[in-house]
Design a protein around this motif. Structure first.
Motif, PDB file in Angstrom:
ATOM      1  N   LEU A 116      42.572 -39.076 -94.625  1.00  0.00           N
ATOM      2  CA  LEU A 116      43.162 -37.804 -94.212  1.00  0.00           C
ATOM      3  C   LEU A 116      43.968 -37.164 -95.340  1.00  0.00           C
ATOM      4  N   ARG A 117      44.528 -37.976 -96.229  1.00  0.00           N
ATOM      5  CA  ARG A 117      45.244 -37.422 -97.386  1.00  0.00           C
ATOM      6  C   ARG A 117      44.276 -36.874 -98.430  1.00  0.00           C
ATOM      7  N   HIS A 118      43.110 -37.506 -98.540  1.00  0.00           N
ATOM      8  CA  HIS A 118      42.114 -37.085 -99.531  1.00  0.00           C
ATOM      9  C   HIS A 118      40.746 -36.965 -98.845  1.00  0.00           C
ATOM     10  N   PRO A 119      40.562 -35.963 -97.989  1.00  0.00           N
ATOM     11  CA  PRO A 119      39.324 -35.885 -97.192  1.00  0.00           C
ATOM     12  C   PRO A 119      38.052 -35.713 -98.009  1.00  0.00           C
ATOM     13  N   TRP A 120      38.154 -35.247 -99.242  1.00  0.00           N
ATOM     14  CA  TRP A 120      36.975 -35.081-100.082  1.00  0.00           C
ATOM     15  C   TRP A 120      36.287 -36.414-100.376  1.00  0.00           C
ATOM     16  N   VAL A 121      37.027 -37.520-100.238  1.00  0.00           N
ATOM     17  CA  VAL A 121      36.411 -38.841-100.442  1.00  0.00           C
ATOM     18  C   VAL A 121      35.245 -39.025 -99.475  1.00  0.00           C
ATOM     19  N   LEU A 122      35.363 -38.449 -98.288  1.00  0.00           N
ATOM     20  CA  LEU A 122      34.322 -38.593 -97.270  1.00  0.00           C
ATOM     21  C   LEU A 122      33.053 -37.846 -97.639  1.00  0.00           C
ATOM     22  N   ASP A 123      33.125 -36.949 -98.622  1.00  0.00           N
ATOM     23  CA  ASP A 123      31.949 -36.201 -99.065  1.00  0.00           C
ATOM     24  C   ASP A 123      31.168 -36.931-100.153  1.00  0.00           C
ATOM     25  N   ILE A 124      31.698 -38.042-100.649  1.00  0.00           N
ATOM     26  CA  ILE A 124      31.005 -38.794-101.690  1.00  0.00           C
ATOM     27  C   ILE A 124      29.846 -39.558-101.061  1.00  0.00           C
ATOM     28  N   PRO A 125      28.616 -39.365-101.550  1.00  0.00           N
ATOM     29  CA  PRO A 125      27.476 -40.083-100.961  1.00  0.00           C
ATOM     30  C   PRO A 125      27.653 -41.593-101.060  1.00  0.00           C
ATOM     31  N   ILE A 126      27.243 -42.289-100.022  1.00  0.00           N
ATOM     32  CA  ILE A 126      27.319 -43.749-100.010  1.00  0.00           C
ATOM     33  C   ILE A 126      26.020 -44.313-100.580  1.00  0.00           C
ATOM     34  N   THR A 127      26.110 -44.988-101.707  1.00  0.00           N
ATOM     35  CA  THR A 127      24.938 -45.574-102.344  1.00  0.00           C
ATOM     36  C   THR A 127      25.032 -47.089-102.411  1.00  0.00           C
ATOM     37  N   GLY A 128      26.076 -47.636-101.828  1.00  0.00           N
ATOM     38  CA  GLY A 128      26.283 -49.076-101.854  1.00  0.00           C
ATOM     39  C   GLY A 128      27.774 -49.357-101.814  1.00  0.00           C
ATOM     40  N   VAL A 129      28.121 -50.620-101.853  1.00  0.00           N
ATOM     41  CA  VAL A 129      29.530 -50.997-101.862  1.00  0.00           C
ATOM     42  C   VAL A 129      30.076 -50.805-103.275  1.00  0.00           C
ATOM     43  N   PRO A 130      31.104 -49.974-103.456  1.00  0.00           N
ATOM     44  CA  PRO A 130      31.663 -49.795-104.797  1.00  0.00           C
ATOM     45  C   PRO A 130      32.247 -51.111-105.317  1.00  0.00           C
ATOM     46  N   ALA A 131      31.758 -51.564-106.446  1.00  0.00           N
ATOM     47  CA  ALA A 131      32.242 -52.837-107.009  1.00  0.00           C
ATOM     48  C   ALA A 131      33.478 -52.577-107.853  1.00  0.00           C
ATOM     49  N   THR A 132      34.542 -52.133-107.196  1.00  0.00           N
ATOM     50  CA  THR A 132      35.780 -51.771-107.882  1.00  0.00           C
ATOM     51  C   THR A 132      36.937 -52.608-107.336  1.00  0.00           C
ATOM     52  N   PRO A 133      38.044 -52.667-108.057  1.00  0.00           N
ATOM     53  CA  PRO A 133      39.164 -53.517-107.611  1.00  0.00           C
ATOM     54  C   PRO A 133      39.697 -53.155-106.235  1.00  0.00           C
ATOM     55  N   ASN A 134      39.903 -51.880-105.950  1.00  0.00           N
ATOM     56  CA  ASN A 134      40.455 -51.505-104.650  1.00  0.00           C
ATOM     57  C   ASN A 134      39.470 -51.769-103.516  1.00  0.00           C
ATOM     58  N   SER A 135      38.199 -51.514-103.763  1.00  0.00           N
ATOM     59  CA  SER A 135      37.192 -51.812-102.748  1.00  0.00           C
ATOM     60  C   SER A 135      37.184 -53.313-102.443  1.00  0.00           C
ATOM     61  N   ALA A 136      37.280 -54.119-103.490  1.00  0.00           N
ATOM     62  CA  ALA A 136      37.336 -55.577-103.296  1.00  0.00           C
ATOM     63  C   ALA A 136      38.597 -55.971-102.536  1.00  0.00           C
ATOM     64  N   ALA A 137      39.704 -55.263-102.794  1.00  0.00           N
ATOM     65  CA  ALA A 137      40.962 -55.585-102.121  1.00  0.00           C
ATOM     66  C   ALA A 137      40.875 -55.319-100.623  1.00  0.00           C
ATOM     67  N   TRP A 138      40.203 -54.228-100.224  1.00  0.00           N
ATOM     68  CA  TRP A 138      40.039 -53.945 -98.792  1.00  0.00           C
ATOM     69  C   TRP A 138      39.202 -55.031 -98.127  1.00  0.00           C
ATOM     70  N   MET A 139      38.098 -55.428 -98.770  1.00  0.00           N
ATOM     71  CA  MET A 139      37.259 -56.470 -98.191  1.00  0.00           C
ATOM     72  C   MET A 139      38.009 -57.797 -98.108  1.00  0.00           C
ATOM     73  N   ASP A 140      38.755 -58.106 -99.160  1.00  0.00           N
ATOM     74  CA  ASP A 140      39.508 -59.362 -99.176  1.00  0.00           C
ATOM     75  C   ASP A 140      40.555 -59.378 -98.060  1.00  0.00           C
ATOM     76  N   ALA A 141      41.210 -58.235 -97.841  1.00  0.00           N
ATOM     77  CA  ALA A 141      42.230 -58.167 -96.788  1.00  0.00           C
ATOM     78  C   ALA A 141      41.614 -58.397 -95.418  1.00  0.00           C
ATOM     79  N   GLY A 142      40.421 -57.817 -95.185  1.00  0.00           N
ATOM     80  CA  GLY A 142      39.752 -58.023 -93.906  1.00  0.00           C
ATOM     81  C   GLY A 142      39.325 -59.467 -93.712  1.00  0.00           C
ATOM     82  N   LEU A 143      38.777 -60.064 -94.759  1.00  0.00           N
ATOM     83  CA  LEU A 143      38.366 -61.470 -94.675  1.00  0.00           C
ATOM     84  C   LEU A 143      39.570 -62.381 -94.494  1.00  0.00           C
ATOM     85  N   SER A 144      40.671 -62.023 -95.146  1.00  0.00           N
ATOM     86  CA  SER A 144      41.895 -62.809 -95.010  1.00  0.00           C
ATOM     87  C   SER A 144      42.411 -62.778 -93.574  1.00  0.00           C
TER      88      SER A 144
END
Length: 309
Positions: A116-144
């Protein structure tokens, strides 16, 4: 089997992880990847993703587009870094929010707020899981959050996708309505009344009996949160599944030990043993997978040798 060579990281991924080589030439103190990304995010926040270009970012920074390309070699890389910056990483508070369910609900709310703070992120096409540090941090938090449940890693990741998918969908809808409010100069209640009136004019009982019944009940005028409701019902199902898996893993009572099921399963060493069993079972599955892969490779080698002979 020999170790597979390390993959060559795309420039954008290398920049996200901070392992890309710095440019040899170009402005130094005034220019950096961080400053470029910051300027691009500012443009997107103000004008949307479509307004972001290398020329626009360079102009905002007071440099030529060629200066930017020494730091970020492609617009796709810039978009990736913008997404990494805007979505951020989950806060430490989400890891201590309570039990597995409370932690996942906290992750949902936090991720939704980023959208909601950066709604333009939702306009980025999804081509796979972004292999970036923050993306990994979200997945790690969920698995944790699910680490102490009997779910497999695949099941835990699937539950995390339920949470992030709901957050993405909720962000898409809420950001769209927020944009409509700005463009039409109406508040949310006025938009809801307009939608209700439109449906009442178009939806007949003969053609759409169930939808018309919902309209008559005022479904489009309800002040409710359908996304949180949907997530909670989904997590209800996860909780029921966890309970069922846990019940299946419960051992039979050992009356000769003078212990009932609850006493056994509450024992720390017993739980550790159960965890070790699950790890061993997973290792066995992985080993069998490697065995099948090796057999296929051996078969292919023999086939090639036979063909060449």
């Amino acid at each position: 089997m020999t170790d597979a060579p390390e993959p060559e990281l795309p420039r954008g991924i290398a920049l996200a992880w901070g392992v890309a080589a710095n440019p040899q030439r170009g402005p130094k103190r005034e220019m950096s990847v961080e400053r470029i990304v910051e300027a691009a995010v500012e443009i997107a926040d103000a004008e949307g993703l479509g307004a972001v270009s290398m020329a626009a970012v360079a102009s905002r920074l007071g440099f030529t587009p060629m200066s930017l390309y020494r730091y970020v070699s492609a617009k796709d890389d810039l978009i990736l870094l913008m997404q990494e910056e805007a979505t951020g990483a989950p806060s430490d508070a989400t890891r201590t929010a309570g039990d597995w369910r409370e932690r996942l609900e906290a992750l949902f709310r936090e991720q939704l707020q980023h959208y909601l703070r950066h709604p333009w992120v939702l306009d980025i096409p999804i081509t796979g899981v972004p292999a970036t540090p923050n993306s990994a941090a979200w997945m790690d938090a969920g698995l944790s959050a699910l680490a102490e449940t009997p779910l497999s890693y695949g099941e835990r990741l699937s539950v995390m996708l339920l949470v992030t998918g709901t957050a993405h969908w909720a962000g898409t809808i809420l950001a769209g309505y927020s944009r409509s409010e700005r463009e039409q100069g109406l508040d949310g209640d006025a938009i809801a009344r307009n939608e209700d009136a439109l449906f009442r004019a178009l939806i007949t009982e003969d053609a759409y009996p169930d939808l018309r019944a919902a309209i008559e009940e005022g479904v489009f005028l309800e002040d409710s949160d359908p996304f949180t409701f949907a997530l909670e019902r989904g997590l209800d199902g996860v909780a029921a599944y966890i309970a069922a898996v846990g019940e299946a893993d419960r051992p039979a009572a050992r009356p000769w030990l003078g212990l009932d099921d609850a006493q056994i399963t509450d024992d720390k060493r017993f739980r550790e043993a159960q965890k070790a069993v699950r790890a061993a079972e997973k290792a066995l599955r992985d080993a069998r997978k490697l065995e099948r892969q090796a057999a296929r490779e051996a078969h292919d080698r023999r086939a090639r040798q036979a063909a060449s002979g």
